[in-house]
Design a protein around this motif. Sequence first.
Motif, PDB file in Angstrom:
ATOM      1  N   ASP A   1      39.340   8.378  36.909  1.00 18.37           N
ATOM      2  CA  ASP A   1      40.154   8.988  37.954  1.00 18.37           C
ATOM      3  C   ASP A   1      40.699  10.338  37.492  1.00 18.37           C
ATOM      4  OD1 ASP A   1      39.839   6.833  39.723  1.00 18.37           O
ATOM      5  OD2 ASP A   1      41.476   5.725  38.757  1.00 18.37           O
ATOM      6  N   ASN A   2      40.690  11.306  38.401  1.00 20.21           N
ATOM      7  CA  ASN A   2      41.228  12.650  38.129  1.00 20.21           C
ATOM      8  C   ASN A   2      40.751  13.182  36.778  1.00 20.21           C
ATOM      9  OD1 ASN A   2      42.846  12.659  40.559  1.00 20.21           O
ATOM     10  ND2 ASN A   2      44.213  11.225  39.499  1.00 20.21           N
ATOM     11  N   PRO A   3      39.452  13.271  36.584  1.00 17.92           N
ATOM     12  CA  PRO A   3      38.944  13.673  35.267  1.00 17.92           C
ATOM     13  C   PRO A   3      39.287  15.118  34.929  1.00 17.92           C
ATOM     14  CG  PRO A   3      37.182  13.703  36.875  1.00 17.92           C
ATOM     15  CD  PRO A   3      38.362  13.099  37.568  1.00 17.92           C
ATOM     16  N   ALA A   4      39.514  15.370  33.642  1.00 15.02           N
ATOM     17  CA  ALA A   4      39.617  16.737  33.138  1.00 15.02           C
ATOM     18  C   ALA A   4      38.199  17.288  33.031  1.00 15.02           C
ATOM     19  CB  ALA A   4      40.311  16.749  31.781  1.00 15.02           C
ATOM     20  N   LEU A   5      37.959  18.453  33.589  1.00 14.54           N
ATOM     21  CA  LEU A   5      36.608  18.992  33.665  1.00 14.54           C
ATOM     22  C   LEU A   5      36.304  19.906  32.487  1.00 14.54           C
ATOM     23  CD1 LEU A   5      36.410  19.795  37.491  1.00 14.54           C
ATOM     24  CD2 LEU A   5      35.799  17.677  36.283  1.00 14.54           C
TER      25      LEU A   5
ATOM     26  N   VAL B   1      32.800  15.950  31.509  1.00 16.23           N
ATOM     27  CA  VAL B   1      32.564  15.846  32.947  1.00 16.23           C
ATOM     28  C   VAL B   1      32.504  17.263  33.507  1.00 16.23           C
ATOM     29  CG1 VAL B   1      33.455  15.001  35.142  1.00 16.23           C
ATOM     30  CG2 VAL B   1      33.792  13.638  33.055  1.00 16.23           C
ATOM     31  N   ARG B   2      31.366  17.625  34.070  1.00 11.67           N
ATOM     32  CA  ARG B   2      31.238  18.941  34.690  1.00 11.67           C
ATOM     33  C   ARG B   2      30.061  18.947  35.644  1.00 11.67           C
ATOM     34  NH1 ARG B   2      26.567  19.230  33.505  1.00 11.67           N
ATOM     35  NH2 ARG B   2      25.560  19.967  31.628  1.00 11.67           N
ATOM     36  N   THR B   3      30.027  19.917  36.552  1.00  8.53           N
ATOM     37  CA  THR B   3      28.953  20.042  37.523  1.00  8.53           C
ATOM     38  C   THR B   3      28.471  21.485  37.580  1.00  8.53           C
ATOM     39  OG1 THR B   3      29.869  18.264  38.883  1.00  8.53           O
ATOM     40  CG2 THR B   3      28.252  19.716  39.911  1.00  8.53           C
ATOM     41  N   PHE B   4      27.205  21.698  37.242  1.00  9.55           N
ATOM     42  CA  PHE B   4      26.561  22.992  37.437  1.00  9.55           C
ATOM     43  C   PHE B   4      25.755  22.958  38.734  1.00  9.55           C
ATOM     44  CE2 PHE B   4      26.934  23.361  32.753  1.00  9.55           C
ATOM     45  CZ  PHE B   4      27.406  24.666  32.656  1.00  9.55           C
ATOM     46  N   GLU B   5      25.819  24.035  39.482  1.00 11.04           N
ATOM     47  CA  GLU B   5      24.959  24.217  40.645  1.00 11.04           C
ATOM     48  C   GLU B   5      24.472  25.665  40.647  1.00 11.04           C
ATOM     49  OE1 GLU B   5      26.333  21.440  44.224  1.00 11.04           O
ATOM     50  OE2 GLU B   5      27.964  22.772  43.563  1.00 11.04           O
TER      51      GLU B   5
ATOM     52  N   ALA C   1      35.177  10.577  38.758  1.00 12.83           N
ATOM     53  CA  ALA C   1      33.829  10.799  38.238  1.00 12.83           C
ATOM     54  C   ALA C   1      33.256   9.472  37.793  1.00 12.83           C
ATOM     55  CB  ALA C   1      33.858  11.778  37.064  1.00 12.83           C
ATOM     56  N   ASN C   2      31.991   9.248  38.111  1.00 14.28           N
ATOM     57  CA  ASN C   2      31.317   8.028  37.686  1.00 14.28           C
ATOM     58  C   ASN C   2      30.596   8.274  36.365  1.00 14.28           C
ATOM     59  OD1 ASN C   2      32.089   6.589  39.982  1.00 14.28           O
ATOM     60  ND2 ASN C   2      30.300   7.295  41.139  1.00 14.28           N
ATOM     61  N   ALA C   3      30.829   7.390  35.408  1.00 15.27           N
ATOM     62  CA  ALA C   3      30.150   7.454  34.120  1.00 15.27           C
ATOM     63  C   ALA C   3      29.134   6.326  34.065  1.00 15.27           C
ATOM     64  CB  ALA C   3      31.147   7.323  32.971  1.00 15.27           C
ATOM     65  N   ASN C   4      27.853   6.677  34.099  1.00 13.39           N
ATOM     66  CA  ASN C   4      26.781   5.694  33.985  1.00 13.39           C
ATOM     67  C   ASN C   4      26.373   5.590  32.520  1.00 13.39           C
ATOM     68  OD1 ASN C   4      26.273   5.051  36.857  1.00 13.39           O
ATOM     69  ND2 ASN C   4      25.808   7.251  36.964  1.00 13.39           N
ATOM     70  N   VAL C   5      26.683   4.482  31.901  1.00 10.48           N
ATOM     71  CA  VAL C   5      26.486   4.296  30.468  1.00 10.48           C
ATOM     72  C   VAL C   5      25.251   3.426  30.249  1.00 10.48           C
ATOM     73  CG1 VAL C   5      27.527   3.538  28.320  1.00 10.48           C
ATOM     74  CG2 VAL C   5      28.979   4.421  30.164  1.00 10.48           C
ATOM     75  N   THR C   6      24.247   3.989  29.608  1.00 10.60           N
ATOM     76  CA  THR C   6      23.020   3.258  29.305  1.00 10.60           C
ATOM     77  C   THR C   6      22.883   3.126  27.798  1.00 10.60           C
ATOM     78  OG1 THR C   6      21.948   4.112  31.294  1.00 10.60           O
ATOM     79  CG2 THR C   6      20.518   3.237  29.581  1.00 10.60           C
TER      80      THR C   6
ATOM     81  N   VAL D   1      43.402   5.435  26.989  1.00  8.16           N
ATOM     82  CA  VAL D   1      42.310   4.758  27.677  1.00  8.16           C
ATOM     83  C   VAL D   1      42.337   5.144  29.156  1.00  8.16           C
ATOM     84  CG1 VAL D   1      41.336   2.535  28.346  1.00  8.16           C
ATOM     85  CG2 VAL D   1      42.294   2.827  26.058  1.00  8.16           C
ATOM     86  N   VAL D   2      41.226   5.682  29.640  1.00  6.26           N
ATOM     87  CA  VAL D   2      41.148   6.098  31.040  1.00  6.26           C
ATOM     88  C   VAL D   2      40.202   5.209  31.840  1.00  6.26           C
ATOM     89  CG1 VAL D   2      41.737   8.485  30.519  1.00  6.26           C
ATOM     90  CG2 VAL D   2      39.340   7.791  30.531  1.00  6.26           C
ATOM     91  N   ALA D   3      39.382   4.427  31.161  1.00  7.15           N
ATOM     92  CA  ALA D   3      38.491   3.488  31.840  1.00  7.15           C
ATOM     93  C   ALA D   3      37.977   2.486  30.818  1.00  7.15           C
ATOM     94  CB  ALA D   3      37.322   4.213  32.500  1.00  7.15           C
TER      95      ALA D   3
END
Length: 605
Positions: free
Chosen positions: A61-65, A96-100, A4-9, A35-37
């Motif tokens: 990598d391999n994120p827990a959802l 980290v999750r995805t709704f559709e 999963a990509n984490a875009n941090v602003t 530490v995972v990233a």
Amino acid sequence: VASANANVTFDIDNASDKARTITPSVTITDSEGKVVATRTGKPVTASARQVTPCTMELTIDNPALWSPDTPALYNLTVSLADDGNVIDSVDEHFGVRTFEYSADKGLTLNGKPIVLNGGCAHHDNGVLGASSYDAAEARKVSLMKQAGFNAVRTSHNPPSPAFLDECDRQGLIVIDESFDGWRDSKTPYDYSRDIDQWWDKDIESMVLRDRNHPSIFCWSIGNEVIERKRIEVVTTAHKLASLCRKLDPTRPVTSALAAWDSDWEIYDPLAAEHDIVGYNYMIHKAESDHQRVPERVMWQTESYPRNAFANWCKVNDNPYIIGDFVWTAIDYLGESGIGRFYYKGESEGEHYHRNQWPWHGAYCGDIDLTGWRKPISHYREMLYNPDKKLYMAVREPNGYYGEIKETQWSAYPTWESWNWPGHEGKPIDVEIVSHYPRVRLYLDDKLIGERNVSRDTGFKAVFHIPYTPGKLRATGIDTNGNEVEEVTLATAGKPAAIRLTPDRTNLSADNQDLAYIVIEVVDKDGNVVPIADNMIEVSVTGNGPLIATGSADLKDASSYKSPKRKAWKGRAIAVAKSSHNKGTIKVKATSPGLKSHTVTLKSVK
């Protein structure tokens, strides 16, 4: 999910009078602190008295959802260094999750189908009123989770940050709602006075404050707006929804639409401004709307408690209806008398027809003011969760206390009670709800009867029997004819003692933590006496005060600050608060003629 990509602003705010060279770094840790990233960015020139925006991207990598069943969270730390020295840092949790969603496939979370068994929730905390303690917000979420809800609509204002934090931690999907009405007033001092000046600032505040919460699925821009028949309402909805999407393009926008007359289809232009259309008490229009607008995704943003089965059928059978949100999940202080049942001779009608004093709150919740789950709550949970298979309660005989009158938001008065003195030999209804194909009912181990249970029966079996004190036992029968589960209700004896059960025994000595202590009137064998109405006095000594007592009786007009409380249906509640001092807090409950009870809480640093 492989990654999963984490875009941090974030913004670097240089409040000094000279430019500074700042080196940002970002670290992500999992729930165990691993530490995972991590990444250190290039030095940034932060101009004097300026805000400098920065963006960094990391890969997990391999994120827990995150989901209601597995609410996995990560912690993000952003640090700023000047010449190698960390001068500031900030922490934020996220998931980290995805709704559709779509009209033909329904709603999925992390690729798995999900339907929303939701409840609307007011901002108040019952016996505490509008006070927002972190522990009270955590308890509210916990009560909803225990009742089987997987979603909440924060009607009709953004909730406290603590509430959303708990939805993240405990796993409750959120519709985050901004306003009740828009430009036409519902009450003299509502948001209509301020919307033109403040709508954009308030939407911005809500979205920017809340957008990192993984629990939030959707933004809601309103509820039952009065001006819904005027064409200008479409412009207003467009402005509100567009700002939400600009600030957060990752989430859909909804609002709760209603019709108080025969018109409905005329709201299509208004509905088209939403990604998901909210229906307040109008889901019976779903099928015809789907034929007319087949791409529309909808949910019922408010529904009557009594319609649990019909609404479950709508959600279960139609993928374009992704959930139902009952009004409400928990009883609240407001809309006095909504959801009440009453007896002939008492004030007639709905809560909005007249002042229904001494009613001073709403009784339409699945959960009452003490945290007790009403039978409708168990039924609703069973509909959405087939793993919950057996429950039994007793319908109050009409005429026992008076001729029963219902209101639109009420459910028929039904109790976990087999105490009906004076009703011996007279008919009474025992209601069993079940996912087993058959159920049996026994009284004192004598078989009363057996019934088939299925969707055709609403997953209910009702036994019409003469009342006799004793022990009821309901059993669930599997497809092989075996009794595999049972629940019981027994006639309790006379009130003999008080029992206190705190929801926690260790509190933080921060002057903010709370313990909710359930007060029950029990017989000599420890059975709750479900008709007890003893007057109980609560005293608290040690390192913390008593801040509230209450019962689920919303006609009891005594102050929630009073240490004296009359039990209702054998039950009441007290709330003790910690102080700044560590030590013990002793809570004692007494009542004339009953054995008292004391519990000890610990307040620790």
